[in-house]
Design a protein around this motif. Sequence first.
Motif, PDB file in Angstrom:
ATOM      1  N   ASP A  16       0.833  -1.208   0.127  1.00 54.37           N
ATOM      2  CA  ASP A  16      -0.051   0.021   0.116  1.00 54.37           C
ATOM      3  C   ASP A  16       0.790   1.274   0.145  1.00 54.37           C
ATOM      4  OD1 ASP A  16      -2.329  -1.288  -0.076  1.00 54.37           O
ATOM      5  OD2 ASP A  16      -2.670  -1.391   2.086  1.00 54.37           O
ATOM      6  N   ASP A  17       2.219   1.106   0.413  1.00 56.69           N
ATOM      7  CA  ASP A  17       2.888   2.216   0.679  1.00 56.69           C
ATOM      8  C   ASP A  17       3.826   2.466  -0.966  1.00 56.69           C
ATOM      9  OD1 ASP A  17       4.686   0.375   0.899  1.00 56.69           O
ATOM     10  OD2 ASP A  17       5.499   0.956   2.677  1.00 56.69           O
ATOM     11  N   GLY A  18       3.521   1.560  -1.895  1.00 54.99           N
ATOM     12  CA  GLY A  18       3.937   1.594  -3.333  1.00 54.99           C
ATOM     13  C   GLY A  18       5.203   0.822  -3.420  1.00 54.99           C
ATOM     14  N   ARG A  19       5.909   0.212  -2.378  1.00 56.89           N
ATOM     15  CA  ARG A  19       7.113  -0.328  -2.459  1.00 56.89           C
ATOM     16  C   ARG A  19       6.719  -1.826  -2.929  1.00 56.89           C
ATOM     17  NH1 ARG A  19       9.864  -0.223   3.382  1.00 56.89           N
ATOM     18  NH2 ARG A  19       7.738  -0.403   3.817  1.00 56.89           N
ATOM     19  N   ASP A  20       7.820  -2.254  -3.954  1.00 55.19           N
ATOM     20  CA  ASP A  20       7.722  -3.509  -4.418  1.00 55.19           C
ATOM     21  C   ASP A  20       7.754  -4.811  -3.391  1.00 55.19           C
ATOM     22  OD1 ASP A  20       8.914  -6.175  -6.057  1.00 55.19           O
ATOM     23  OD2 ASP A  20       7.939  -5.196  -7.422  1.00 55.19           O
ATOM     24  N   ILE A  21       6.650  -5.759  -3.341  1.00 52.10           N
ATOM     25  CA  ILE A  21       6.778  -6.776  -2.383  1.00 52.10           C
ATOM     26  C   ILE A  21       7.817  -7.708  -2.453  1.00 52.10           C
ATOM     27  CG2 ILE A  21       5.401  -8.623  -1.224  1.00 52.10           C
ATOM     28  CD1 ILE A  21       2.804  -6.848  -1.657  1.00 52.10           C
ATOM     29  N   GLY A  22       7.845  -8.078  -3.987  1.00 48.82           N
ATOM     30  CA  GLY A  22       9.083  -9.241  -4.233  1.00 48.82           C
ATOM     31  C   GLY A  22      10.263  -8.675  -3.977  1.00 48.82           C
ATOM     32  N   ARG A  23      10.406  -7.555  -3.895  1.00 48.68           N
ATOM     33  CA  ARG A  23      12.003  -6.849  -3.685  1.00 48.68           C
ATOM     34  C   ARG A  23      12.116  -6.737  -2.224  1.00 48.68           C
ATOM     35  NH1 ARG A  23      14.186  -1.769  -2.899  1.00 48.68           N
ATOM     36  NH2 ARG A  23      16.277  -1.738  -3.538  1.00 48.68           N
ATOM     37  N   GLU A  24      10.999  -6.435  -1.706  1.00 46.59           N
ATOM     38  CA  GLU A  24      11.402  -6.482  -0.057  1.00 46.59           C
ATOM     39  C   GLU A  24      11.493  -8.005   0.362  1.00 46.59           C
ATOM     40  OE1 GLU A  24      10.918  -3.964   2.144  1.00 46.59           O
ATOM     41  OE2 GLU A  24      11.434  -2.568   0.605  1.00 46.59           O
ATOM     42  N   ILE A  25      10.998  -8.929  -0.290  1.00 47.30           N
ATOM     43  CA  ILE A  25      11.225 -10.377   0.153  1.00 47.30           C
ATOM     44  C   ILE A  25      12.740 -10.558   0.018  1.00 47.30           C
ATOM     45  CG2 ILE A  25      10.491 -12.501  -0.276  1.00 47.30           C
ATOM     46  CD1 ILE A  25       7.612 -11.824  -0.533  1.00 47.30           C
ATOM     47  N   ARG A  26      12.741 -10.335  -1.423  1.00 52.44           N
ATOM     48  CA  ARG A  26      14.286 -10.955  -1.517  1.00 52.44           C
ATOM     49  C   ARG A  26      15.242  -9.996  -0.614  1.00 52.44           C
ATOM     50  NH1 ARG A  26      12.096 -10.296  -6.664  1.00 52.44           N
ATOM     51  NH2 ARG A  26      12.822  -8.221  -6.949  1.00 52.44           N
TER      52      ARG A  26
END
Length: 325
Positions: free
Chosen positions: A97-107
């Motif tokens: 919801d804050d616009g950040r890429d979830i896949g990148r955060e997981i990695r």
Amino acid sequence: MLSYLVRRIAYAIPILIGVNLVTFALFFVVNTPDDMARIQLGAKRVTPDAIAKWKSERGYDKPLLYNAQAEGTRRLTDTIFFEKSVRLFAFDFGRADDGRDIGREIRMRMGPSLAIALPVFLIGLLAYVSFSLLLAFFRATYVDFSGVVLCVALMSISGMFYIIGGQYVVSKVWRLAPISGFGDGIDAVKFLVLPVLVALVASLGERTRWYRTIFLEEMNKDYVRTARAKGLSELRVLFTHVLRNAMIPILTGAVVVIPLLFMGSLVTESFFGIPGLGSYTIDAIGSQDFAVVRAMVFLGSFLYIVGLLLTDISYTLVDPRIRLE
């Protein structure tokens, strides 16, 4: 074995579809996008325009399952279900919801989670099995009795006590390790000592008692009595026969948790300020970020299925009599 693996993978597909459907129903049918907008906006008298803008910015303004206004295949693809749930099968987790890429955060966060989980898993497995073998070797003696009392005492204490007590004694009184935080490269080691130590002590009682029960059950079987009757020493019986035949239940509990190591520990990472997947999930729950929570639920289900498959394969490695057909 190949046909078995193909069959198990085929079984996994409907399971993941079911998890995806249940997750979708929980997040979009029970809790509608309008409800999500009201929670995110946080205002008691939020206007319909603000809700519509919030939904439009995040793609929640589309129909749930079927878009009658679209044409062709877009009737099915231009929907919330396709864009938010079907894409998970391609590991396209979308954006938070804050616009950040979830896949990148997981990695990015998988590394800190593994930095805690791997030492806890490897050192813990060695410590729990060794301690259990010691108690089984000295069964029905004061050593065994004292060990069982220690395990019961450790199991009776809340995990929160270990965390808070460890932070107070080790960090504030002894000043041996930082109380929380995380660093890059070799600097991260000093931040990992205390969380790993706390996790090992907190699970020592429960895991040791479980492994001890497995070993004692094996030691009462006929093949062990036969080995003793042949004149083998108790140590040789314990390590050559009992430990080997107890590997199936040990692997059942050990291998299945390996994929879950990637998911991190929700409580430990939050208390020690570790930027892993556990704290990421906790933060998402606290901020009502449904996109992140939905992605973590799907990823956890997938990793658990992988763990079960690895467990079945490991059985064939420790017991040649087992065939996966």
